[in-house]
Design a protein around this motif. Structure first.
Motif, PDB file in Angstrom:
ATOM      1  N   GLN A   3       0.818  -1.228  -0.026  1.00 50.44           N
ATOM      2  CA  GLN A   3      -0.128  -0.016   0.095  1.00 50.44           C
ATOM      3  C   GLN A   3       1.006   1.443  -0.158  1.00 50.44           C
ATOM      4  OE1 GLN A   3      -2.873   0.982  -0.533  1.00 50.44           O
ATOM      5  NE2 GLN A   3      -3.355   2.608   0.554  1.00 50.44           N
ATOM      6  N   LEU A   4       0.826   2.010  -1.224  1.00 47.22           N
ATOM      7  CA  LEU A   4       1.565   3.230  -1.022  1.00 47.22           C
ATOM      8  C   LEU A   4       0.688   4.561  -0.802  1.00 47.22           C
ATOM      9  CD1 LEU A   4       3.819   2.319  -4.113  1.00 47.22           C
ATOM     10  CD2 LEU A   4       4.340   2.354  -1.863  1.00 47.22           C
ATOM     11  N   ASP A   5      -0.651   4.331  -1.059  1.00 46.57           N
ATOM     12  CA  ASP A   5      -1.498   5.748  -0.902  1.00 46.57           C
ATOM     13  C   ASP A   5      -1.365   6.222   0.760  1.00 46.57           C
ATOM     14  OD1 ASP A   5      -2.213   5.266  -3.216  1.00 46.57           O
ATOM     15  OD2 ASP A   5      -4.106   4.907  -2.865  1.00 46.57           O
ATOM     16  N   TRP A   6      -1.162   7.397   0.627  1.00 49.38           N
ATOM     17  CA  TRP A   6      -1.244   8.144   2.245  1.00 49.38           C
ATOM     18  C   TRP A   6      -2.575   8.188   2.463  1.00 49.38           C
ATOM     19  CZ3 TRP A   6       2.996  12.771   1.594  1.00 49.38           C
ATOM     20  CH2 TRP A   6       4.131  12.103   1.606  1.00 49.38           C
ATOM     21  N   LYS A   7      -2.632   8.429   3.815  1.00 48.92           N
ATOM     22  CA  LYS A   7      -4.003   8.928   4.785  1.00 48.92           C
ATOM     23  C   LYS A   7      -3.649  10.311   5.177  1.00 48.92           C
ATOM     24  CE  LYS A   7      -4.924   4.247   6.206  1.00 48.92           C
ATOM     25  NZ  LYS A   7      -5.200   3.574   7.581  1.00 48.92           N
ATOM     26  N   VAL A   8      -4.597  11.167   4.911  1.00 50.53           N
ATOM     27  CA  VAL A   8      -4.543  12.482   5.520  1.00 50.53           C
ATOM     28  C   VAL A   8      -5.190  12.576   6.881  1.00 50.53           C
ATOM     29  CG1 VAL A   8      -5.121  14.981   5.395  1.00 50.53           C
ATOM     30  CG2 VAL A   8      -4.619  13.517   3.352  1.00 50.53           C
ATOM     31  N   LEU A   9      -4.330  12.770   7.980  1.00 49.83           N
ATOM     32  CA  LEU A   9      -5.030  12.721   9.225  1.00 49.83           C
ATOM     33  C   LEU A   9      -5.471  14.103   9.805  1.00 49.83           C
ATOM     34  CD1 LEU A   9      -2.369  10.473  10.830  1.00 49.83           C
ATOM     35  CD2 LEU A   9      -4.535   9.679   9.988  1.00 49.83           C
ATOM     36  N   ASN A  10      -4.790  15.249   9.197  1.00 53.48           N
ATOM     37  CA  ASN A  10      -5.449  16.405   9.641  1.00 53.48           C
ATOM     38  C   ASN A  10      -4.886  17.335   8.441  1.00 53.48           C
ATOM     39  OD1 ASN A  10      -6.559  18.293  11.436  1.00 53.48           O
ATOM     40  ND2 ASN A  10      -4.335  19.193  11.727  1.00 53.48           N
ATOM     41  N   SER A  11      -5.872  18.499   8.272  1.00 51.81           N
ATOM     42  CA  SER A  11      -5.489  19.480   7.530  1.00 51.81           C
ATOM     43  C   SER A  11      -5.794  20.733   7.765  1.00 51.81           C
ATOM     44  CB  SER A  11      -6.364  19.222   5.860  1.00 51.81           C
ATOM     45  OG  SER A  11      -5.514  19.105   5.056  1.00 51.81           O
ATOM     46  N   GLU A  12      -4.699  21.835   7.698  1.00 52.36           N
ATOM     47  CA  GLU A  12      -4.939  23.117   8.026  1.00 52.36           C
ATOM     48  C   GLU A  12      -4.560  24.125   7.136  1.00 52.36           C
ATOM     49  OE1 GLU A  12      -3.102  25.994  11.370  1.00 52.36           O
ATOM     50  OE2 GLU A  12      -2.817  24.122  11.659  1.00 52.36           O
ATOM     51  N   TYR A  13      -5.397  25.267   6.610  1.00 46.21           N
ATOM     52  CA  TYR A  13      -4.958  25.975   5.849  1.00 46.21           C
ATOM     53  C   TYR A  13      -4.188  27.107   6.428  1.00 46.21           C
ATOM     54  CZ  TYR A  13      -8.017  24.007   2.112  1.00 46.21           C
ATOM     55  OH  TYR A  13      -8.536  23.247   1.253  1.00 46.21           O
ATOM     56  N   LEU A  14      -3.109  27.457   5.744  1.00 48.29           N
ATOM     57  CA  LEU A  14      -2.288  28.404   6.199  1.00 48.29           C
ATOM     58  C   LEU A  14      -2.270  29.941   5.412  1.00 48.29           C
ATOM     59  CD1 LEU A  14       0.854  26.176   6.200  1.00 48.29           C
ATOM     60  CD2 LEU A  14      -0.670  26.816   8.103  1.00 48.29           C
ATOM     61  N   LEU A  15      -2.989  29.747   4.248  1.00 42.66           N
ATOM     62  CA  LEU A  15      -3.194  30.959   3.450  1.00 42.66           C
ATOM     63  C   LEU A  15      -4.333  30.551   2.340  1.00 42.66           C
ATOM     64  CD1 LEU A  15      -2.194  33.707   1.762  1.00 42.66           C
ATOM     65  CD2 LEU A  15      -0.721  32.080   0.645  1.00 42.66           C
ATOM     66  N   ARG A  16      -5.171  31.264   2.224  1.00 43.97           N
ATOM     67  CA  ARG A  16      -6.210  31.245   1.261  1.00 43.97           C
ATOM     68  C   ARG A  16      -6.778  32.464   0.673  1.00 43.97           C
ATOM     69  NH1 ARG A  16     -10.926  26.787   3.413  1.00 43.97           N
ATOM     70  NH2 ARG A  16     -10.828  25.550   1.546  1.00 43.97           N
ATOM     71  N   ASN A  17      -6.633  32.719  -0.811  1.00 48.13           N
ATOM     72  CA  ASN A  17      -7.076  33.665  -1.197  1.00 48.13           C
ATOM     73  C   ASN A  17      -7.713  33.525  -2.799  1.00 48.13           C
ATOM     74  OD1 ASN A  17      -5.018  33.805  -3.104  1.00 48.13           O
ATOM     75  ND2 ASN A  17      -3.594  34.928  -1.787  1.00 48.13           N
ATOM     76  N   GLU A  18      -7.879  34.440  -3.657  1.00 46.44           N
ATOM     77  CA  GLU A  18      -8.499  34.050  -4.797  1.00 46.44           C
ATOM     78  C   GLU A  18      -7.548  33.345  -5.914  1.00 46.44           C
ATOM     79  OE1 GLU A  18      -8.709  37.616  -7.644  1.00 46.44           O
ATOM     80  OE2 GLU A  18      -8.051  38.582  -5.968  1.00 46.44           O
ATOM     81  N   TRP A  19      -6.191  33.426  -5.510  1.00 47.62           N
ATOM     82  CA  TRP A  19      -5.345  32.908  -6.440  1.00 47.62           C
ATOM     83  C   TRP A  19      -4.685  31.401  -5.976  1.00 47.62           C
ATOM     84  CZ3 TRP A  19      -5.016  35.368 -10.720  1.00 47.62           C
ATOM     85  CH2 TRP A  19      -5.544  36.816 -10.901  1.00 47.62           C
TER      86      TRP A  19
END
Length: 184
Positions: A3-19
């Motif tokens: 199995q090579l696929d990763w599991k995402v345990l947590n995600s946090e946005y550090l920056l988010r804009n229109e681009w």
């Protein structure tokens, strides 16, 4: 098979804009090893168009790219708007950036520009029978110069490494192949 696929345990946005959006993921590899953080840049999918006139010229734009601190030679292109198809975006971007329309537009390839760090997808189109029909309508963040180069000159620049953006290179290779310009 391992199995090579990763599991995402947590995600946090550090920056988010229109681009762009930048997020930090906590990931578990297939072997159980943790990677924290793993940074991903999110961007909308986009299109690149290789516009070819009836006399065999490719329409290019020269535009400054601050990431490499250079003015580059590129084919027209841009982000796909929400709810817009790649084909509709390609037609819109061709008109906005060059003031041109075309007799035919066909999808010739696609790819992920940097799948290790970016979540976007690029679609490559070949536009043939290109004619100027309007004045370009650049947005406030764009300043360009338009050029028409014979296919032979575009090939020379591509193979000489003077077209440096890998997405532009891919679009041109797909277009040259579709036009029968790469040999067999």
């Amino acid at each position: 098979m391992h199995q090579l696929d990763w599991k995402v345990l947590n995600s946090e946005y550090l920056l988010r804009n229109e681009w762009i959006a930048v997020r930090a993921d906590t990931c578990e590899m297939g072997n159980g090893r943790l990677i924290d953080p793993y940074y991903i840049m999110e961007s909308s999918d986009y299109v690149n168009i290789v516009p070819v006139t009836a006399v065999g010229e490719i329409v290019f734009v020269r535009i400054y790219r601050h990431g490499v601190v250079q003015t580059l030679l590129e084919t027209p292109g841009g982000l796909i708007d929400d709810g817009e198809s790649p084909l509709a975006a390609a037609r819109r971007e061709l008109l906005e950036e060059t003031g041109c329309d075309c007799a035919e537009m066909q999808l010739i390839g696609s790819g992920s520009p940097d799948p290790a760090r970016m979540s976007c997808h690029a679609y490559y189109f070949l536009a043939t029978g290109v004619v100027e029909t309007a004045v370009p309508t650049w947005d406030a963040h764009e300043e360009m110069e338009l050029l028409k180069l014979p296919i032979a000159e575009a090939k020379r620049l591509l193979f000489a490494g003077e077209i440096v953006d890998s997405v532009q290179q891919s679009a041109l290779f797909f277009a040259l192949h579709a036009l029968g310009e790469l040999g067999s």
